[in-house]
Design an enzyme around this catalytic site. Structure first.
Site, PDB file in Angstrom:
ATOM      1  N   TYR A 147       0.868  -1.188   0.000  1.00 42.20           N
ATOM      2  CA  TYR A 147       0.000   0.000   0.000  1.00 42.20           C
ATOM      3  C   TYR A 147       0.895   1.225   0.000  1.00 42.20           C
ATOM      4  CZ  TYR A 147      -3.255   3.504   2.032  1.00 42.20           C
ATOM      5  OH  TYR A 147      -4.012   4.622   2.290  1.00 42.20           O
ATOM      6  N   ASP A 241       9.291   2.851  -1.224  1.00 36.99           N
ATOM      7  CA  ASP A 241       8.340   3.501  -0.323  1.00 36.99           C
ATOM      8  C   ASP A 241       8.788   3.188   1.106  1.00 36.99           C
ATOM      9  OD1 ASP A 241       4.704   3.599   0.057  1.00 36.99           O
ATOM     10  OD2 ASP A 241       6.346   4.219   1.384  1.00 36.99           O
ATOM     11  N   LYS A 269       5.761   9.227   8.459  1.00 39.52           N
ATOM     12  CA  LYS A 269       5.676   8.724   9.829  1.00 39.52           C
ATOM     13  C   LYS A 269       6.804   9.248  10.719  1.00 39.52           C
ATOM     14  CE  LYS A 269       3.086   4.810   7.999  1.00 39.52           C
ATOM     15  NZ  LYS A 269       1.713   4.828   8.532  1.00 39.52           N
TER      16      LYS A 269
HETATM   17  P1  KE4 Z   1      -0.395   8.396   4.893  1.00 40.50           P
HETATM   18  O1  KE4 Z   1      -1.031   9.120   3.731  1.00 40.50           O
HETATM   19  O2  KE4 Z   1      -1.373   7.546   5.666  1.00 40.50           O
HETATM   20  O3  KE4 Z   1       0.446   9.309   5.778  1.00 40.50           O
HETATM   21  O4  KE4 Z   1       0.705   7.383   4.270  1.00 40.50           O
HETATM   22  C1  KE4 Z   1       0.301   6.462   3.295  1.00 40.50           C
HETATM   23  C2  KE4 Z   1       1.264   5.291   3.297  1.00 40.50           C
HETATM   24  C3  KE4 Z   1       2.216   5.211   2.291  1.00 40.50           C
HETATM   25  N1  KE4 Z   1       3.105   4.191   2.255  1.00 40.50           N
HETATM   26  C4  KE4 Z   1       3.106   3.233   3.214  1.00 40.50           C
HETATM   27  C5  KE4 Z   1       4.121   2.128   3.137  1.00 40.50           C
HETATM   28  C6  KE4 Z   1       2.155   3.269   4.274  1.00 40.50           C
HETATM   29  O5  KE4 Z   1       2.166   2.303   5.214  1.00 40.50           O
HETATM   30  C7  KE4 Z   1       1.224   4.315   4.324  1.00 40.50           C
HETATM   31  C8  KE4 Z   1       0.171   4.420   5.409  1.00 40.50           C
HETATM   32  N2  KE4 Z   1       0.132   3.321   6.314  1.00 40.50           N
HETATM   33  C9  KE4 Z   1      -1.136   3.089   6.970  1.00 40.50           C
HETATM   34  C10 KE4 Z   1      -0.980   1.814   7.807  1.00 40.50           C
HETATM   35  N3  KE4 Z   1      -1.215   0.662   7.022  1.00 40.50           N
HETATM   36  C11 KE4 Z   1      -1.571   4.252   7.803  1.00 40.50           C
HETATM   37  C12 KE4 Z   1      -2.715   3.935   8.727  1.00 40.50           C
HETATM   38  C13 KE4 Z   1      -4.025   4.383   8.166  1.00 40.50           C
HETATM   39  O6  KE4 Z   1      -4.258   4.265   6.941  1.00 40.50           O
HETATM   40  O7  KE4 Z   1      -4.833   4.846   8.990  1.00 40.50           O
END
Ligand code: KE4
Length: 429
Positions: A147, A241, A269
């Site tokens: 993702y 990523d 993060k």
């Molecule tokens: P954000 O847009 O949520 O800051 O980041 C997206 C993203 C991009 N790349 C990776 C590898 C990620 O894990 C994420 C976001 N991770 C999720 C957890 N699976 C955030 C938690 C959520 O969606 O509430």
């Protein structure tokens, strides 16, 4: 084991659902795949989350990765307050952004220039656009179970044949947008080689270097080096990523840990210190395609926000001055070993995958090396385990297909307690 009092959370959840879709601002928080109502949090204290009913939980989610030192780190709070006293946002450049960008470039191998944005989604969406702009090619390769945020082109799943047109993985995403996103099985280097040899309109291969979004799945030995060689050979960019792994698996992230350098990377993060900040960066000749230097447009009102930059800079300073990596490697390796032993003695088949301070307990007796094998897990059993752990004061990610993020705020005694509690939970399910 009696269920702790959660009436205030339940009341808030009922109220929230009237004004927020699903009562949450991000779907995974809704506990849909583990059952029960989501917790509403009153505050975080070091290793603990305290919910609105006063229940304390050892936190193994850490806001999905940012909190490698736990909640409410005093140095980060002080830095935010100090920055806030001079204003919260200017929509103009500051010295702090320059110092921060220099720090990121010094930390992450291969990052010569970096652009700050406000979320991992924005970072991944942007590095994709830059890859297309720089190469002049259209297609993107991603991997099943990875993702990269919720931008349209990345909400794609494999079409009928692996290398055929991508299909939307969400309503509202036009098929025309995901048609150029090809999805292959994670860790399948042959599939990548076959595709790159047969299609010369591929701009980039993008991946989570250690997957966290199918649960924790490590790159197979040789996979990253193989991707690097194949992409170089075919004039395709390699995009890491590192939103989850950046500054978590080493100070230089998975890039440093595995010794393979991509052309572009996305960070998020931890780099934001718990505030809305992410970044994308890489080779200067590629990043100079970005406006206002180049023709690839990307912008953001709050990009490089002073409060978030203050938090990020303080986080990176702490990671430099008192690196948590050895402590976390030791504690989480020991914890995972004990989880395997407790599950075994309780007669519960599990596969525990761990890389550094990321881990997942998969309820399957098979090795988990990609999304297909991750999906052999018994998600109902995971849900039962999650609830038993929560009732005993340990907060795991509320999904079988997410990674846990351990923090350096958890003491060795608390790691021991987590293992003991897991033993009880395995016996209870
Ligand atoms: P954000 O847009 O949520 O800051 O980041 C997206 C993203 C991009 N790349 C990776 C590898 C990620 O894990 C994420 C976001 N991770 C999720 C957890 N699976 C955030 C938690 C959520 O969606 O509430």
């Amino acid at each position: 084991m009696n269920t702790p009092n959660r009436t205030r959370s339940a009341e808030l959840f009922a109220r929230a659902q009237k004004v927020i879709p699903g009562g949450v601002n991000s779907p995974v928080r809704a506990f849909r795949s583990v059952g029960g109502d989501p917790l509403f949090i009153e505050r975080g204290e070091g290793a603990y989350l305290v919910d609105v009913d006063g229940n304390r939980h050892l936190d193994l989610v850490g806001s999905w990765g940012p909190l490698i030192y736990g909640h409410a780190d005093p140095a980060i709070l002080a830095a935010i307050a100090d920055a806030a006293s001079r204003g919260t946002t200017f929509g103009a450049s500051t010295e702090a952004e320059v110092l921060f960008a220099e720090k990121i470039c010094a930390a992450v191998p291969g990052v010569e220039k970096v652009r700050l944005v406000s979320s991992g989604t924005e970072a991944a969406m942007s590095f994709l656009r830059v890859a297309r702009g720089y190469t002049g090619k259209t297609k993107i390769v991603k991997f099943e179970g990875c993702y990269h945020g919720h931008s349209d082109a990345l909400l794609a799943k494999a079409g009928s044949g692996l290398a055929t047109f991508g299909l939307p993985d969400s309503a509202g995403v036009p098929a025309a947008v995901t048609a150029a996103t090809l999805t292959l099985p994670f860790n399948d280097l042959d599939a990548v080689a076959t595709l790159l040899e047969s299609d010369n309109d591929i701009a980039a291969v993008a991946l989570e270097v250690v997957a966290g979004n199918m649960g924790c799945v490590a790159p197979a030995p040789g996979f990253l080096a193989g991707l690097r060689a194949l992409t170089k050979e075919h004039g395709v960019l390699l995009l890491f990523d590192e939103v989850m792994t950046g500054f978590r698996l080493a100070y230089g992230g998975a890039t440093e840990r595995f010794g393979v350098t991509p052309d572009l990377c996305a960070l998020g993060k931890i780099v934001g210190g718990g505030l809305p900040l992410a970044a994308y960066g890489g080779r200067a000749d590629i990043m100079d395609c970005v406006a206002p230097v180049g023709a690839v447009y990307q912008a953001g009102t709050l990009s490089g926000n002073p409060l978030a930059v203050a938090a990020g800079r303080t986080m990176l300073k702490r990671l430099r001055d008192e690196p948590p990596y050895e402590y976390l490697e030791t504690q989480v390796t020991r914890l995972c070993e004990r989880l395997r032993n407790h599950a075994k003695s309780a007669g519960v088949p599990v596969t525990v995958n761990q890389v550094g301070s990321m881990f997942t307990v998969f309820f399957t007796d098979q090795p988990v090396t990609d999304y297909a094998s991750a999906k052999t897990s018994d998600t109902a059993k995971f849900g039962a385990f999650f609830r038993e752990m929560l009732n005993r004061g340990v907060y795991l990610p509320p999904s079988q297909f997410e990674a846990a993020f351990a923090s350096a705020a958890i003491t060795p005694e608390e790691y021991d307690r987590i293992a003991e509690i897991a033993g009880e939970a395995f016996r209870a399910i």
